[in-house]
Design a protein around this motif. Structure first.
Motif, short mmCIF file in Angstrom:
data_model
loop_
_atom_site.label_atom_id
_atom_site.label_comp_id
_atom_site.label_asym_id
_atom_site.label_seq_id
_atom_site.Cartn_x
_atom_site.Cartn_y
_atom_site.Cartn_z
N GLU A 167 0.83 -1.20 0.00
CA GLU A 167 0.00 0.00 0.00
C GLU A 167 0.87 1.26 0.00
O GLU A 167 0.57 2.24 -0.68
CB GLU A 167 -0.91 -0.01 1.24
N GLU A 168 1.97 1.20 0.77
CA GLU A 168 2.87 2.36 0.84
C GLU A 168 3.53 2.61 -0.51
O GLU A 168 3.64 3.75 -0.97
CB GLU A 168 3.93 2.12 1.91
N GLN A 169 3.96 1.53 -1.18
CA GLN A 169 4.58 1.69 -2.49
C GLN A 169 3.60 2.26 -3.50
O GLN A 169 3.99 3.00 -4.41
CB GLN A 169 5.11 0.34 -2.98
N ALA A 170 2.31 1.93 -3.34
CA ALA A 170 1.30 2.44 -4.27
C ALA A 170 0.80 3.82 -3.88
O ALA A 170 -0.05 4.39 -4.56
CB ALA A 170 0.12 1.46 -4.34
N GLY A 171 1.34 4.38 -2.78
CA GLY A 171 0.93 5.71 -2.34
C GLY A 171 -0.41 5.73 -1.63
O GLY A 171 -1.01 6.80 -1.45
N LEU A 172 -0.89 4.56 -1.16
CA LEU A 172 -2.18 4.49 -0.49
C LEU A 172 -2.07 4.54 1.03
O LEU A 172 -3.08 4.55 1.72
CB LEU A 172 -2.92 3.20 -0.90
N TRP A 173 -0.84 4.50 1.54
CA TRP A 173 -0.62 4.61 2.98
C TRP A 173 0.39 5.71 3.25
O TRP A 173 1.40 5.83 2.57
CB TRP A 173 -0.12 3.30 3.57
N GLN A 174 0.09 6.54 4.25
CA GLN A 174 0.99 7.61 4.67
C GLN A 174 1.16 7.54 6.18
O GLN A 174 0.36 6.90 6.88
CB GLN A 174 0.43 8.97 4.25
#
Length: 745
Positions: free
Chosen positions: A544-551
């Motif tokens: 999710e982080e790699q896809a920009g969906l988690w911050q």
């Protein structure tokens, strides 16, 4: 004049005095010896790792820069080096492993000559930082050409020894220039570390490139040998391993004990991988390797190779370790007898494992036995009274006669003599199909019956979009599979029409409908090793982080994963009863539902599936809950393209740089241009093992689409109306229209 020249030519050049024999300078001798011991960067890494193992280390970390030419950094937590030994540490033939030649007869350590560190100092810059137990601080010292450059300096240090080898072969220009492919050198280093990692399972190993945060090899030092092999060589190797043992205690023949793992008959690769340790020493034995390959040649297909790990223990006096400059080979007493015994043990084990060899078959369609076999002879009256009906040329369906897939006789079954049929098998198959198709026999819940009714009512049985008037249901049931057009689209033929279909969308819908129809009646796929749900959720969060969906503002990953795991543990009873997804009280996933016979989903997508169960399911309303659960199952089991790029065409570029980047990201245009300039042919920079794994994965997917997905679609799928307009089905050719075009031409 000509005669004189001819005579001079016959006499030859005048005799010269023999050149004098000189004693070489010590620096020249040491540099020549260094070239024999340290042949490549991985040779230096191997020597340093062996020293760390001899020091009793339980954790060894290796950092590499520019394939080892710029930097080799090896850290361990061993017993360290005494301060008083530092002045002679890098002198030639100084060692703590033996004191007399007779000690070689019983040597058990990996190093014994005292040449490795000395050789490195003659072709590189070496810095040593070490601390022994009980000391309040460590010492750091640099070496050049076997001697200290200055006195050891006190410094802060962690337990053990750290050795830095910088600018390897800086003074041997020809040797340094020969290493053109740095990725290949790094691959050799990974290979050495990986071999020790699967042998020394009580030692934690890690190896990474300088500046990278993620290690390319990492073992914990607490798991089994199978776990270590899985971590280093991948699950494709680990799941096909067979344990093998052999021993002999007859002194007249041989005395040895062998333990190892070999690949079964279901595994094959393009090249043999043999990891051999003799008395804990990494060596090669050509005779043993050839003997085992002879056994496999009778079992594996042509050009297929096995995986072999073996550890052989012999009395130290039966092994001569001092026969090769790099200790790569050893000499064994009664070697022929040892090889024969091991070959026989491998052959016996493979013959046993060959009884469980996996083959994929497709069952005959129900009712096929009732069709008259085309090979049966017709009676004379039938031949006289029947006329063959001529089909117009523009409506004749043509398929490849060399490919039997889809032709009717491939599904026919020859009638038994006397007309007796196996009523028991037919009844069982009819019962299974009836249970899958009739929701009233499989589910009593109103919500499930509503979902089944919605599928039936929304089935596209008639179509105005297609000019032939057929519905998608008819097209699916009567189509012929042609082949894959690309990674997503497949070609199928229906009568005289050719269609492109979206395999991912169709398979997702099929799996969803199967999940609904098999509700509470799933067979289970048992995982060989229970998967921790928390770790799966952490992997999904990384994606999710790699896809920009988690911050970071969303909260800590471990807290999010913990909350999701607690939710799934609360719903574990529902998941197990209705969908065959079993999660124990410790948070381990044990089983998955068998949605489609002869099909196992891509386990690389398991973390994403667990994440969707926790986040995309509506747990409040019954109908919405079951519908979203079935949708999650359908998406997980859908035939998505493998994560590794397709090695056909442009996808091959990924494998030309995969060892350099060590990631799944595609190279940018600038990166690819630099790679092409460094390697114009792009032939030596291909990761063959990764390429073979990708080719196997893509070939298996295409096989599954043809032999599992399409037959199952014909039996079970009821295509919804929206598929007629959303691009799932696209007609690309029509035989009648093509004839009209040709007639005009």
């Amino acid at each position: 004049m000509a005669m004189t020249m001819e005579l001079d030519a016959l006499e030859g050049p005048p005799a010269r005095e023999p050149p004098p024999i000189r004693r070489l300078e010590e620096s020249v001798v040491n540099r020549i010896a260094a070239g024999e011991v340290i042949q490549r960067p991985f040779s230096a890494v191997k020597e340093l790792v062996e020293n760390s193992i001899d020091a009793g280390s339980t954790s060894i970390s290796v950092v590499i820069k520019d394939g080892g030419l710029k930097l080799i950094h090896v850290s361990d937590n061993g017993h360290g080096i005494r301060h008083e030994d530092l002045p002679i540490l890098c002198e030639r033939h100084t060692t703590s492993k033996l004191s007399s030649y007779e000690d070689l007869q019983t040597i058990s350590s990996l190093g014994f000559r005292g040449e490795a560190l000395a050789s490195m100092t003659f072709v590189a810059h070496v810095t040593v930082t070490t601390i022994t137990e009980g000391q309040t601080h460590g010492y750091r010292v640099s070496y050049k050409e076997g001697v200290m450059e200055q006195e050891p300096r006190p410094c802060a240090a962690v337990k053990g020894t750290q050795i830095m080898v910088e600018n390897l072969f800086y003074n041997v220009a020809a040797r340094r220039k020969s290493f053109k492919n740095l990725s290949d050198e790094y691959a050799r280093i990974l290979d050495v570390i990986g071999r020790y990692a699967i042998h020394k399972i009580n030692v934690s190993f890690s190896c990474k490139k300088h500046g990278d945060s993620r290690a390319d090899i990492h073992t914990t030092g607490v798991g089994s040998r199978t776990d270590a092999i899985r971590s280093v060589y991948g699950p494709a190797v680990a799941r096909e391993l067979v344990e093998v043992t052999a021993s002999d205690n007859e002194p007249s023949h041989s005395v040895f004990k062998m333990e190892g793992f070999i690949s079964s008959a279901n595994y094959s690769a393009k090249k043999t991988t043999m990891v051999l340790f003799i008395n804990d020493r990494l060596v090669e034995c050509t005779a043993l390797k050839r003997a085992i390959e002879v056994v496999y040649s009778a079992i594996l297909p042509k050009a297929s190779k096995p995986f072999i790990y073996m550890s052989i223990l012999l009395p130290p006096e039966h092994v001569d370790v001092n026969v090769h400059p790099t200790k790569r080979e050893v000499s064994l007493l009664n070697q022929e007898s040892v090889v024969d015994n091991i070959q026989n043990a491998v052959e016996a084990k493979l013959m046993q494992s060959n009884t469980t060899r996996t083959y994929y078959v497709q069952k005959t369609l129900p009712g096929a036995s009732q069709v008259i076999n085309s090979e049966e002879e017709e009676s004379p009256s039938q031949k006289l009274g029947t006329k063959s009906q001529k089909v117009p040329v523009h409506k004749m369906v043509r398929t490849d006669s060399s490919n039997p897939a889809g032709r009717i006789h491939a599904f026919l079954q020859k009638k038994p003599v006397g007309g007796q049929e196996s009523q028991g098998d037919l009844a069982v198959m009819r019962c299974a199909v009836r249970q899958r198709r009739n929701p009233k026999e499989t589910a009593d819940l109103t919500s499930i019956q509503q979902l089944v009714n919605a599928i039936d009512c929304n089935t596209h049985s008639g179509l105005t979009y297609h000019q032939n008037g057929a519905g998608l249901l008819d097209i699916i049931k009567q189509c012929t599979y042609v082949g894959m057009a690309d990674d997503i689209l497949a070609l199928l033929q229906y009568k005289t029409q050719l269609y492109l279909i979206n395999v991912v969308k169709l398979s997702r819908e099929l799996m969803y409908q199967q999940a609904v129809r098999r509700f509470a009646h799933f067979n289970a796929i048992q995982l060989s090793n229970p998967a921790p749900v928390f770790e799966l959720l952490m992997i999904a969060l990384d994606e999710e982080e790699q896809a920009g969906l988690w911050q970071e503002s969303d909260g800590p990953k471990d807290e999010i994963a913990k909350l999701n795991m607690q939710l799934l543990e609360k719903k574990a009873e529902l998941l197990a009863e209705y969908f065959g997804i079993r999660i124990d009280k410790q948070g381990n996933l044990h089983s998955l539902p068998l949605v489609l016979d002869q099909y196992t989903p891509d386990m690389d997508r398991l973390p994403r599936f667990v994440w969707t169960l926790a986040n995309d399911v509506d747990w409040d309303e019954e109908k919405e809950c079951f519908e979203s659960l079935a949708a999650s199952v359908g998406d997980f089991y859908a035939l998505h393209p493998p994560l590794l790029p397709n090695p056909s065409g442009e996808g091959l570029k990924f494998y030309q740089i995969s060892k350099e980047k060590c990631s799944i990201e595609q190279p940018t245009a600038n990166e690819q241009q630099n790679i092409d300039q460094e390697n114009p042919a792009n032939e030596t920079n291909i990761d063959q093992e990764l390429l073979a794994e990708a080719e196997t994965g893509w070939a298996q997917r295409e096989w599954t689409i043809q032999h599992v997905l399409f037959p199952s679609m014909k039996l079970f799928l009821k295509p919804p109306n929206h598929m007629a307009n959303d691009g799932t089905f696209v007609q690309v050719a029509c035989l009648e229209k093509l004839f009209k075009i040709f007639e005009r031409c």
